[in-house]
Design an enzyme around this catalytic site. Structure first.
Site, PDB file in Angstrom:
ATOM      1  N   ARG A   1       0.854  -1.181   0.000  1.00 54.17           N
ATOM      2  CA  ARG A   1       0.000   0.000   0.000  1.00 54.17           C
ATOM      3  C   ARG A   1       0.896   1.239   0.000  1.00 54.17           C
ATOM      4  O   ARG A   1       1.975   1.239   0.600  1.00 54.17           O
ATOM      5  CB  ARG A   1      -0.845  -0.038   1.287  1.00 54.17           C
ATOM      6  CG  ARG A   1      -1.809   1.105   1.481  1.00 54.17           C
ATOM      7  CD  ARG A   1      -2.907   1.079   0.486  1.00 54.17           C
ATOM      8  NE  ARG A   1      -4.067   1.856   0.920  1.00 54.17           N
ATOM      9  CZ  ARG A   1      -5.050   2.194   0.103  1.00 54.17           C
ATOM     10  NH1 ARG A   1      -5.011   1.861  -1.184  1.00 54.17           N
ATOM     11  NH2 ARG A   1      -6.082   2.873   0.551  1.00 54.17           N
TER      12      ARG A   1
ATOM     13  N   THR B   1      -9.771   0.817  -9.517  1.00 55.10           N
ATOM     14  CA  THR B   1      -8.795  -0.079  -8.931  1.00 55.10           C
ATOM     15  C   THR B   1      -8.814  -1.244  -9.902  1.00 55.10           C
ATOM     16  O   THR B   1      -9.601  -1.247 -10.832  1.00 55.10           O
ATOM     17  CB  THR B   1      -9.286  -0.443  -7.506  1.00 55.10           C
ATOM     18  OG1 THR B   1      -9.323   0.767  -6.754  1.00 55.10           O
ATOM     19  CG2 THR B   1      -8.447  -1.470  -6.809  1.00 55.10           C
TER      20      THR B   1
ATOM     21  N   THR C   1      -4.131  -0.444  -7.235  1.00 50.69           N
ATOM     22  CA  THR C   1      -4.894   0.760  -7.572  1.00 50.69           C
ATOM     23  C   THR C   1      -4.047   2.018  -7.643  1.00 50.69           C
ATOM     24  O   THR C   1      -2.970   2.093  -7.049  1.00 50.69           O
ATOM     25  CB  THR C   1      -6.000   0.985  -6.514  1.00 50.69           C
ATOM     26  OG1 THR C   1      -6.873   2.018  -6.952  1.00 50.69           O
ATOM     27  CG2 THR C   1      -5.434   1.370  -5.167  1.00 50.69           C
TER      28      THR C   1
ATOM     29  N   ASP D   1      -7.589   8.352   0.715  1.00 50.58           N
ATOM     30  CA  ASP D   1      -8.128   7.224   1.484  1.00 50.58           C
ATOM     31  C   ASP D   1      -7.868   7.369   2.984  1.00 50.58           C
ATOM     32  O   ASP D   1      -8.402   6.606   3.789  1.00 50.58           O
ATOM     33  CB  ASP D   1      -7.555   5.885   0.978  1.00 50.58           C
ATOM     34  CG  ASP D   1      -8.441   5.270  -0.106  1.00 50.58           C
ATOM     35  OD1 ASP D   1      -9.570   5.753  -0.292  1.00 50.58           O
ATOM     36  OD2 ASP D   1      -8.004   4.315  -0.758  1.00 50.58           O
TER      37      ASP D   1
ATOM     38  N   SER E   1      -7.484   0.845   3.297  1.00 45.99           N
ATOM     39  CA  SER E   1      -8.024   0.435   1.991  1.00 45.99           C
ATOM     40  C   SER E   1      -9.258  -0.450   2.174  1.00 45.99           C
ATOM     41  O   SER E   1      -9.523  -0.934   3.272  1.00 45.99           O
ATOM     42  CB  SER E   1      -6.941  -0.345   1.244  1.00 45.99           C
ATOM     43  OG  SER E   1      -7.460  -0.926   0.078  1.00 45.99           O
TER      44      SER E   1
HETATM   45  N1  GLY Z   1      -8.405   3.258  -3.176  1.00 44.76           N
HETATM   46  C1  GLY Z   1      -9.449   2.384  -2.860  1.00 44.76           C
HETATM   47  C2  GLY Z   1      -9.118   1.475  -1.748  1.00 44.76           C
HETATM   48  O1  GLY Z   1      -7.964   1.210  -1.492  1.00 44.76           O
HETATM   49  O2  GLY Z   1     -10.007   1.024  -1.075  1.00 44.76           O
END
Ligand code: GLY
Length: 573
Positions: free
Chosen positions: A113, A385, A403, A427, A456
């Site tokens: 991430r 995503t 994403t 986010d 996320s």
């Molecule tokens: N950017 C959407 C997620 O990670 O939930």
């Protein structure tokens, strides 16, 4: 024509057609033709299959498998090809999660991430008047989190068989020699043209004088050079040296915060997968920094005591029960979930049977409950995503969701390096109670801190039955990701559907706030009317998710369904 000029013309034609032929094949084995490819939605096959958002990327993955690669090799090649042929979401400038099982039965969860830059701070999106500035968190240089995808690819490679250079070559070829745009891809680039101009400091491959048309070739020479640096220098080809310097220079031109140190210090984290049982099936999914696995577990556990099969598919009883489970699980998401290195996530409690039974103690099957007291936001209609599901005949199963956040992320392309950067900072909870672009709210658990990973919803998931592979599933769709995976599993386990129906049937979504049920086009009208009478607010939605699902049949064959909602395609053999 004189003899000499005839020969010159002849040789020119031969040279030109050789050049065209050379350009129309990609990859070390030259198996994939970016000008001739087909979309396949459903397959039942024996050896292996690759499901992704674009047929070309699925074909690249399959070619790698046929050349002797396993599911991890195929995943790496597919992800990299998507970074070229699906610039909306396929990426090297974003981040994601991998949940996998190896042929020797180990389970893996990789967290790559994005993270907040070291110069990031809790109130970086609050202006001098105290207003939350979602325009800063959703577009342009300041919205960018430190990208994790390339670190994730190299971690995945530890389980692969072929050299990384071989796996990245198809993506290099596609970027350098170009690929032909579909109608959807051309429209998407045209729709975003103004943003591409507004949020960039240098000309990009994605804007041209005239409108893009179906059949145009998209060349990405700067991206090809970046991919070559990754091929030649590994992780350092992205997180250090020329590419990192280009990212930092881009940040400085656009007042972004990412530094060379941010990039150099980025690491992919290996996590312990979330594991729980549902009606005798073992479900394996992603832990924080994604909320996906825990929220999926809560929802399945909340409905487990009820006879879903007897209630029937998308009847008033089954949908209402699932909605009330979704409401309660998403309320927990806002309060309890965040990066586990910055926030104590009560994972064991949230996944316990006792907790989830108690959570449903105020469930009333005759009326809608209410999600009160916090300002509502709009669920953003974006699927940008992307998810890939892969299985091979050696027992490797790989589910990856990755994403840029919004379509084309921040819309900012790294000048000289040719790839889009994410807008994942949105986010985070940029201010308590202020909804992000998916309408999700949060508080301290998901507040911004330097080096922290934003929460996320991505839910790459594997399901096992009697310890044997049973399902690989995942989807894009922001906060609708987890409810789509939830419904796909219930469709198969409770309603006995095949892969195609489990994916294609209309979906629904509730996320606590806003207090609305989102119903996908084609949802059962009688059930919708009944829900409305019970007090639910309904909102029609065009499409929810783009699910890629593989179900393993009792005879060991793979039944694969690529979502009808997009260009998604399965390649297998
Ligand atoms: N950017 C959407 C997620 O990670 O939930």
């Amino acid at each position: 024509m004189k003899t000499s000029s005839f020969f010159i013309s002849f040789f020119l034609i031969v040279i030109t057609s050789c050049a065209q032929k050379r350009q129309s094949i990609v990859g070390v084995g030259k198996e994939v033709d970016p000008y001739h490819f087909t979309q396949t939605k459903n397959l039942t096959i024996t050896h292996g299959c690759v499901l992704s958002a674009e047929p070309l990327a699925s074909e690249v993955g399959l070619a790698v498998m046929k050349r002797g690669g396993n599911a991890f090799d195929a995943m790496i090649a597919t992800q990299l090809a998507l970074a070229v042929v699906y610039p909306d979401a396929g990426n090297i400038g974003g981040g994601g999660f991998t949940v996998a099982r190896t042929s020797n039965d180990s389970l893996i969860a990789l967290d790559y991430r994005e993270m907040a830059p070291l110069k990031g701070s809790r109130d970086m999106y609050i202006d001098s008047a105290g207003n939350a500035r979602t325009d800063w968190s959703q577009n342009g240089h300041l919205s960018v989190g430190v990208p994790g995808t390339v670190a994730g690819l190299f971690e995945e490679h530890k389980y692969a068989k072929l050299p990384f250079a071989e796996l990245i070559q198809p993506a290099i070829d596609l970027a350098q020699n170009g690929f032909v745009l579909t109608n959807g891809q051309a429209n998407s680039l045209n729709e975003n043209r103004e943003d591409f101009i507004q949020y960039n400091t240098k000309p990009t491959a994605f804007v041209k004088q005239k409108k893009w048309m179906k059949g145009d070739t998209l060349f990405q020479p700067e991206l090809a050079k970046t991919l070559m640096r990754i091929r030649d220098f590994g992780m350092k080809g992205f997180y250090e040296g020329e590419t990192a310097k280009l990212v930092v220079a881009e940040m400085q031109r656009g007042k972004g915060l990412i530094s060379y140190d941010d990039l150099k210090s980025y690491v992919c984290k290996t996590r312990k997968p979330v594991e729980f049982d549902y009606r005798g099936y073992n479900v394996v999914s992603m832990p924080p920094s994604s909320s996906g696995g825990i929220i999926l577990g809560e929802m399945l556990k909340m409905i487990e005591p009820y006879p879903m099969h007897d209630y029937g598919f998308q009847t008033k009883q089954s949908v209402q029960l699932m909605i009330e489970a979704e409401r309660r699980a998403y309320a927990d998401r806002a309060e309890h979930l965040g990066d586990p290195e910055f926030w104590n996530v009560p994972q064991n409690i949230l996944l316990s049977d006792a907790y989830n039974k108690k959570r449903m103690s105020d469930y009333d099957s005759t009326k809608a409950s209410e999600s009160k007291n916090i300002k509502a936001g709009n669920v953003h209609e974006s699927n940008q995503t992307t998810h890939i599901s892969i299985i091979d005949d050696k027992g490797n199963m790989v589910a990856v969701t990755t994403t840029l956040n919004n379509g084309y992320g921040s819309k900012t392309v790294v000048g000289g390096a040719g790839f889009f950067l994410n807008d994942e900072m949105d986010d985070f909870s940029i201010k308590p109670g202020v909804p992000n672009m998916f309408g999700a709210v949060g508080g301290d658990a998901n507040a911004i801190a330097p080096g922290k990973r934003m929460l996320s919803s991505m839910t790459p998931t594997l399901v096992f039955k009697n310890h044997k592979p049973f399902m690989v599933v995942g989807t894009p769709g922001g906060t609708t990701i987890t409810t789509s995976v939830f419904q796909s599993i219930v469709n198969v386990v409770d309603f006995g559907m095949d892969a195609k129906d489990a994916v294609d049937k209309p979906k629904f979504h509730h996320q606590w706030l806003p207090d609305t049920i989102y119903l996908e086009k084609g949802f059962n009208k009688t059930t919708a009317d009944e829900l409305q009478k019970m007090g639910y607010k309904l909102y029609m939605y065009n499409a929810i998710g783009r699910t890629e699902l593989i179900k393993i049949l009792p005879d060991g064959k793979f039944e694969a369904a690529a979502d009808i909602r997009g260009d998604d395609s399965v390649s297998g053999y």
